[in-house]
Every structure is written in structure tokens, then in C-alpha cells.
Scaffold this motif. Structure first.
Motif, PDB file in Angstrom:
ATOM      1  N   LEU A 179       0.836  -1.199   0.000  1.00 23.69           N
ATOM      2  CA  LEU A 179       0.000   0.000   0.000  1.00 23.69           C
ATOM      3  C   LEU A 179       0.873   1.252   0.000  1.00 23.69           C
ATOM      4  CD1 LEU A 179      -2.387  -1.263   2.818  1.00 23.69           C
ATOM      5  CD2 LEU A 179      -2.784  -1.396   0.358  1.00 23.69           C
ATOM      6  N   ASN A 180       0.320   2.344  -0.476  1.00 24.33           N
ATOM      7  CA  ASN A 180       0.987   3.649  -0.516  1.00 24.33           C
ATOM      8  C   ASN A 180       2.155   3.703  -1.490  1.00 24.33           C
ATOM      9  OD1 ASN A 180      -0.744   4.534   1.554  1.00 24.33           O
ATOM     10  ND2 ASN A 180       0.655   3.784   3.109  1.00 24.33           N
ATOM     11  N   MET A 181       2.137   2.865  -2.512  1.00 24.77           N
ATOM     12  CA  MET A 181       3.236   2.876  -3.487  1.00 24.77           C
ATOM     13  C   MET A 181       2.868   3.563  -4.788  1.00 24.77           C
ATOM     14  SD  MET A 181       5.301  -0.701  -3.137  1.00 24.77           S
ATOM     15  CE  MET A 181       6.450  -0.225  -4.404  1.00 24.77           C
ATOM     16  N   VAL A 182       1.615   3.437  -5.209  1.00 21.52           N
ATOM     17  CA  VAL A 182       1.201   4.007  -6.489  1.00 21.52           C
ATOM     18  C   VAL A 182      -0.141   4.708  -6.361  1.00 21.52           C
ATOM     19  CG1 VAL A 182       2.455   2.336  -7.913  1.00 21.52           C
ATOM     20  CG2 VAL A 182       0.118   1.833  -7.219  1.00 21.52           C
ATOM     21  N   THR A 183      -0.351   5.638  -7.264  1.00 22.30           N
ATOM     22  CA  THR A 183      -1.647   6.313  -7.343  1.00 22.30           C
ATOM     23  C   THR A 183      -2.346   5.842  -8.618  1.00 22.30           C
ATOM     24  OG1 THR A 183      -0.796   8.175  -8.625  1.00 22.30           O
ATOM     25  CG2 THR A 183      -0.694   8.362  -6.206  1.00 22.30           C
ATOM     26  N   PRO A 184      -3.660   5.937  -8.665  1.00 17.61           N
ATOM     27  CA  PRO A 184      -4.366   5.546  -9.891  1.00 17.61           C
ATOM     28  C   PRO A 184      -3.843   6.278 -11.128  1.00 17.61           C
ATOM     29  CG  PRO A 184      -5.923   5.757  -8.100  1.00 17.61           C
ATOM     30  CD  PRO A 184      -4.589   6.255  -7.575  1.00 17.61           C
ATOM     31  N   ALA A 185      -3.493   7.551 -10.990  1.00 18.49           N
ATOM     32  CA  ALA A 185      -3.009   8.329 -12.132  1.00 18.49           C
ATOM     33  C   ALA A 185      -1.727   7.737 -12.714  1.00 18.49           C
ATOM     34  CB  ALA A 185      -2.778   9.783 -11.715  1.00 18.49           C
ATOM     35  N   GLU A 186      -0.870   7.168 -11.873  1.00 20.41           N
ATOM     36  CA  GLU A 186       0.384   6.578 -12.346  1.00 20.41           C
ATOM     37  C   GLU A 186       0.160   5.296 -13.134  1.00 20.41           C
ATOM     38  OE1 GLU A 186       3.581   7.764  -8.906  1.00 20.41           O
ATOM     39  OE2 GLU A 186       2.039   6.295  -8.381  1.00 20.41           O
TER      40      GLU A 186
END
Length: 129
Positions: A18-25
Motif C-alpha cells: 500500500l501507498n506505493m502508487v496512485t491511480p493516475a500513475e
């Protein structure tokens, strides 16, 4: 049905990061594949990785990219687990080693949280809560 929160700390061969990527990426194909490659390479340091699954946000402009062998029947629907990275190791011991090394590390300015994930939910492609 097993409660995910009740089984989070029980070791399994599957991890959720968790906390590694965002949906935009995850929208851009090249960026998505770079992230998937980087995660796979880093996780291989701790054991034999069977698979890396990174659910992607659904966009009508994105062709069938969710690895589920359909013809983009998911278009327009929210995809569970977007923003999470799932890593399945060959053994529970390897997953435990990876969790101990990856939990709390910094990635892209974020502190990574790593939890064990139920194998049955992973195999059923249930990537949401």
C-alpha cells in the motif's frame, strides 16, 4: 466469508503493498509496465515471485489491459484494488522475509505499508476490501 482485517497479520505467500502508487500513475501503459518491472525486480531480492498484480483504473480510452481475458467488459466500472500492488511468492517464508524488508520503506516520497493477503481472495481476483 473471511474478514480481511482479521487475517491481515496471518502470514500467507501473498503480500499487498500500500501507498506505493496512485491511480493516475497506472493509466499510462509505459509507466504501468515500468512500475510492474521495478516492483518485480525489487521483490525478487527476497524470494521467488510467482506473480505481480497491479489493478489499473478503468478508462474507456484504455483497451483491455486488466489481464482477465475478456474484451474490456470492465469499461466504465470501478476496478477494486486500484492503488494496491499484490505480490505472490512461492512460499510463505519468502513473503515474510519480503514483508520485513519492505514494510516502512520509502517509495516515491510515501511510506510503504505491507500486509499479508488471503490466498483465496488473491486467487479469486478479489483485490478490494
Amino acid at each position: 466469508m473471511t474478514n480481511y482485517n482479521a487475517t491481515v497479520m496471518m502470514p500467507t505467500p501473498v503480500l499487498v503493498l500500500l501507498n506505493m502508487v496512485t491511480p493516475a500513475e497506472l493509466i499510462d501503459d509505459e509507466e504501468y509496465h515500468d512500475i510492474r518491472t521495478q516492483v518485480g525486480q525489487e521483490c525478487e531480492k527476497f524470494g521467488s515471485v510467482v506473480s505481480v498484480v497491479i489493478p489499473r483504473p478503468n478508462d474507456n480510452n484504455i483497451e483491455d489491459d486488466d489481464d482477465d481475458d475478456d474484451d474490456d467488459d470492465d469499461a466504465g466500472r470501478s476496478i477494486p484494488g486500484v492503488g494496491r500492488i499484490f505480490v505472490r511468492y512461492e512460499t510463505e517464508l519468502q513473503a515474510k522475509a519480503a514483508r520485513s524488508k519492505l514494510h516502512g520503506r520509502q517509495f516515491g516520497g510515501n511510506t510503504v505499508e505491507v500486509r499479508f493477503y488471503p490466498v483465496a481472495k488473491f486467487e479469486a481476483k478479489q483485490y478490494g476490501d
